[in-house]
Each structure stands twice: as C-alpha cells, then as structure tokens.
Design a protein around this motif. Sequence first.
Motif, PDB file in Angstrom:
ATOM      1  N   GLU A   1       2.391  -9.934  -2.456  1.00 17.97           N
ATOM      2  CA  GLU A   1       1.947  -8.546  -2.568  1.00 17.97           C
ATOM      3  C   GLU A   1       0.679  -8.490  -3.395  1.00 17.97           C
ATOM      4  O   GLU A   1       0.629  -9.007  -4.510  1.00 17.97           O
ATOM      5  N   ILE A   2      -0.357  -7.871  -2.834  1.00 17.81           N
ATOM      6  CA  ILE A   2      -1.611  -7.677  -3.555  1.00 17.81           C
ATOM      7  C   ILE A   2      -1.729  -6.204  -3.907  1.00 17.81           C
ATOM      8  O   ILE A   2      -1.843  -5.348  -3.026  1.00 17.81           O
ATOM      9  N   ILE A   3      -1.660  -5.897  -5.182  1.00 12.61           N
ATOM     10  CA  ILE A   3      -1.816  -4.517  -5.640  1.00 12.61           C
ATOM     11  C   ILE A   3      -3.296  -4.307  -5.897  1.00 12.61           C
ATOM     12  O   ILE A   3      -3.871  -4.811  -6.852  1.00 12.61           O
ATOM     13  N   THR A   4      -3.928  -3.582  -5.009  1.00  8.11           N
ATOM     14  CA  THR A   4      -5.383  -3.436  -5.021  1.00  8.11           C
ATOM     15  C   THR A   4      -5.819  -2.317  -5.964  1.00  8.11           C
ATOM     16  O   THR A   4      -5.010  -1.476  -6.358  1.00  8.11           O
ATOM     17  N   PRO A   5      -7.111  -2.264  -6.305  1.00  8.80           N
ATOM     18  CA  PRO A   5      -7.627  -1.144  -7.108  1.00  8.80           C
ATOM     19  C   PRO A   5      -7.978   0.082  -6.269  1.00  8.80           C
ATOM     20  O   PRO A   5      -8.518   1.058  -6.786  1.00  8.80           O
ATOM     21  N   VAL A   6      -7.658   0.032  -4.970  1.00  7.27           N
ATOM     22  CA  VAL A   6      -7.925   1.163  -4.091  1.00  7.27           C
ATOM     23  C   VAL A   6      -6.855   2.225  -4.333  1.00  7.27           C
ATOM     24  O   VAL A   6      -5.660   1.961  -4.175  1.00  7.27           O
ATOM     25  N   ALA A   7      -7.275   3.422  -4.723  1.00 12.43           N
ATOM     26  CA  ALA A   7      -6.330   4.486  -5.067  1.00 12.43           C
ATOM     27  C   ALA A   7      -6.435   5.653  -4.096  1.00 12.43           C
ATOM     28  O   ALA A   7      -7.528   6.047  -3.693  1.00 12.43           O
ATOM     29  N   THR A   8      -5.286   6.209  -3.723  1.00 11.94           N
ATOM     30  CA  THR A   8      -5.241   7.366  -2.837  1.00 11.94           C
ATOM     31  C   THR A   8      -5.516   8.642  -3.625  1.00 11.94           C
ATOM     32  O   THR A   8      -5.549   8.627  -4.857  1.00 11.94           O
ATOM     33  N   VAL A   9      -5.668   9.745  -2.917  1.00  9.59           N
ATOM     34  CA  VAL A   9      -5.951  11.011  -3.600  1.00  9.59           C
ATOM     35  C   VAL A   9      -4.768  11.510  -4.422  1.00  9.59           C
ATOM     36  O   VAL A   9      -4.937  12.340  -5.308  1.00  9.59           O
ATOM     37  N   ASN A  10      -3.554  10.996  -4.131  1.00  4.88           N
ATOM     38  CA  ASN A  10      -2.399  11.359  -4.959  1.00  4.88           C
ATOM     39  C   ASN A  10      -2.115  10.290  -6.005  1.00  4.88           C
ATOM     40  O   ASN A  10      -0.988  10.132  -6.471  1.00  4.88           O
ATOM     41  N   ASN A  11      -3.193   9.549  -6.372  1.00  9.29           N
ATOM     42  CA  ASN A  11      -3.186   8.628  -7.525  1.00  9.29           C
ATOM     43  C   ASN A  11      -2.174   7.491  -7.408  1.00  9.29           C
ATOM     44  O   ASN A  11      -1.470   7.165  -8.360  1.00  9.29           O
ATOM     45  N   MET A  12      -2.119   6.875  -6.236  1.00 13.19           N
ATOM     46  CA  MET A  12      -1.260   5.717  -6.041  1.00 13.19           C
ATOM     47  C   MET A  12      -2.119   4.543  -5.570  1.00 13.19           C
ATOM     48  O   MET A  12      -2.939   4.685  -4.663  1.00 13.19           O
ATOM     49  N   PHE A  13      -1.936   3.380  -6.200  1.00 13.79           N
ATOM     50  CA  PHE A  13      -2.688   2.200  -5.810  1.00 13.79           C
ATOM     51  C   PHE A  13      -2.079   1.589  -4.548  1.00 13.79           C
ATOM     52  O   PHE A  13      -0.854   1.508  -4.405  1.00 13.79           O
ATOM     53  N   VAL A  14      -2.958   1.157  -3.655  1.00 13.08           N
ATOM     54  CA  VAL A  14      -2.528   0.602  -2.376  1.00 13.08           C
ATOM     55  C   VAL A  14      -2.097  -0.850  -2.545  1.00 13.08           C
ATOM     56  O   VAL A  14      -2.798  -1.653  -3.159  1.00 13.08           O
TER      57      VAL A  14
ATOM     58  N   VAL B   1      -3.261   7.899   4.026  1.00 11.36           N
ATOM     59  CA  VAL B   1      -2.458   8.592   3.012  1.00 11.36           C
ATOM     60  C   VAL B   1      -3.230   9.787   2.448  1.00 11.36           C
ATOM     61  O   VAL B   1      -2.675  10.873   2.281  1.00 11.36           O
ATOM     62  N   SER B   2      -4.504   9.580   2.170  1.00  8.66           N
ATOM     63  CA  SER B   2      -5.309  10.670   1.613  1.00  8.66           C
ATOM     64  C   SER B   2      -5.452  11.809   2.614  1.00  8.66           C
ATOM     65  O   SER B   2      -5.383  12.987   2.255  1.00  8.66           O
ATOM     66  N   SER B   3      -5.619  11.467   3.892  1.00  6.92           N
ATOM     67  CA  SER B   3      -5.734  12.500   4.921  1.00  6.92           C
ATOM     68  C   SER B   3      -4.441  13.284   5.062  1.00  6.92           C
ATOM     69  O   SER B   3      -4.448  14.498   5.284  1.00  6.92           O
ATOM     70  N   ALA B   4      -3.309  12.584   4.926  1.00  5.94           N
ATOM     71  CA  ALA B   4      -2.006  13.239   5.065  1.00  5.94           C
ATOM     72  C   ALA B   4      -1.752  14.231   3.943  1.00  5.94           C
ATOM     73  O   ALA B   4      -0.919  15.130   4.083  1.00  5.94           O
ATOM     74  N   ASN B   5      -2.459  14.085   2.832  1.00  2.00           N
ATOM     75  CA  ASN B   5      -2.280  14.989   1.698  1.00  2.00           C
ATOM     76  C   ASN B   5      -3.173  16.219   1.792  1.00  2.00           C
ATOM     77  O   ASN B   5      -3.150  17.072   0.912  1.00  2.00           O
TER      78      ASN B   5
END
Length: 267
Positions: free
Chosen positions: A26-39, A123-127
């Motif tokens: 599992e790679i926890i990336t620094p890419v964050a969604t608009v609801n503040n969750m890392f991808v 994910v960001s679009s869904a929000n």
Amino acid sequence: MDNIFETIVQAYQSLWHFKDYGNTLEIITPVATVNNMFVSIFITKRGDNYIATDGGWIDAGLYECEINWKANVFNKIGAFYLESFEIQRIYVKERTFYYKRIDQLELLPNIVFDLANFVNAIVSSANIQFVSDRVDMTFKKEVRGYLRREFGVDRFEYDKPLSDNMTIRFNAIERNHRGVNLINFVSGSNSSYYASSLCRSNMNFQLILPLRDRYSIQNTVTLLDDRKRSIIESPQVQTYYDYLIDNQNDKNKVILWSQKADLAQAI
C-alpha cells in the motif's frame, strides 16, 4: 536555489508512506481529496506485470463518498477521467476495482501517479453537488403523500417558514390548538448529500430554539430516510446521526422512515 529545491523535495518525500502486506504494497500518497483524505494505491506483482489498483476503496465508501454512475452529470465526468487516465475497472468479490497494469518496473511510478490522480478526481467530483439531489426531492414527495393520506390533506403546510418575516423553512408544519409541530425530512443519494441534508435540518431546528415559546413550538421531528443502510451507516453520516440520537428528547424526536407509523404519537 539548491536549498529551496532540497527543502521541497524532502518535505514532499516525507508525505509518502508505505504498508507492506506481503504480496501487496500500500502506497499512501500525498495526493489529497477535497474531503481531506489521502489517496492510497495498492501494488501487486503478477507474473511479469505490475498492477496498481485503488484497492476497491472507492466502491467500498472508504473515501466517504458514494459514486453514482447513473447520475447523468457524474457519468460524463467519470467517463472523461477513465478515458483520460486510461483506467480499467473490474468487479471482484462484490466490489469494483479501478486499476492500471504495466510490465516495466521503471514505469511503475507513472501508473501510481495516474491512478492516484484519477482517484482524487473521482472522489472530489463526487463531493460536488451539481444539481438538486433527485433522491431528496423524491423522498419529500413520498413523505408528503403519506402525510396527506394518513393525517388529511389540510393538516400540514409544506416547505414554509413559521411566519412571513422568517427565512428558515421547514418541510412540514402542523398548527393546532396546543401549538406548532415541525418536521424536517432527511435524505440523499450518497453520503455527502445525506450528511448535508441532516446538517441543514439540525441547524434549522437549532436556530428556532430561542423562539420556541414565542411560536408555541411543541415538537420538532427529524424524519430520516433509512431505506439505504449503506448511506445512513456510512462514517460521513454516522457522526451527525449519533449526535442527533444523543440529543433527542420528548420535544426533539428522531423517527426512521421504516418506522413512520410512530409519527402519530410524535405530533
């Protein structure tokens, strides 16, 4: 300038984290969604191929959003990102996995980058609430029909404020010789819409509290659409739902749509 470059690189690198699950990384990336969750991206090796997937997390609701591919606007957005990032999807163990495959190790960072940005975009679009939530409107119509059948056509006023000089509207208002009963309907096609509906209802009831005696408000009722358990039990909704349940009393009541017969005793 070298110091600036090194500072940025070191800071960015420190945001990457890894978890080793044996055959899967599992790679926890620094890419964050608009609801503040890392991808998170999951890497597995099968034969000569390296496969990067979202781990089925989007479909499982772990990003605290629900993807409604049937919604016309979102379907166009989703199709655009699937094509742009060349993402494939497969349905395994009752869950959709989004993935990319490569056979050259040196190109693995490319597909991790593409997939992480795809997850973020979806994910960001869904929000984002592009249009009025149709499920919310359908539920309102269904509840109104039920109230008219069970309590009479003229017993309730719908989507109105308590008085002309008030901007706060309630989904149903009952006025009787004892005072006033207020009902708000809560629904939504995904966790974000549902949580928003729940918060709006709760806020309106909180705002009216100081005027309770002035308007002789007897009871406030929150009527929750519980037909889709995956939404009402999602982490995004559960926090607000638990707060509502913890703060209900004889004057502030919570009723599930599946138990709508209890409305007769609540008002």
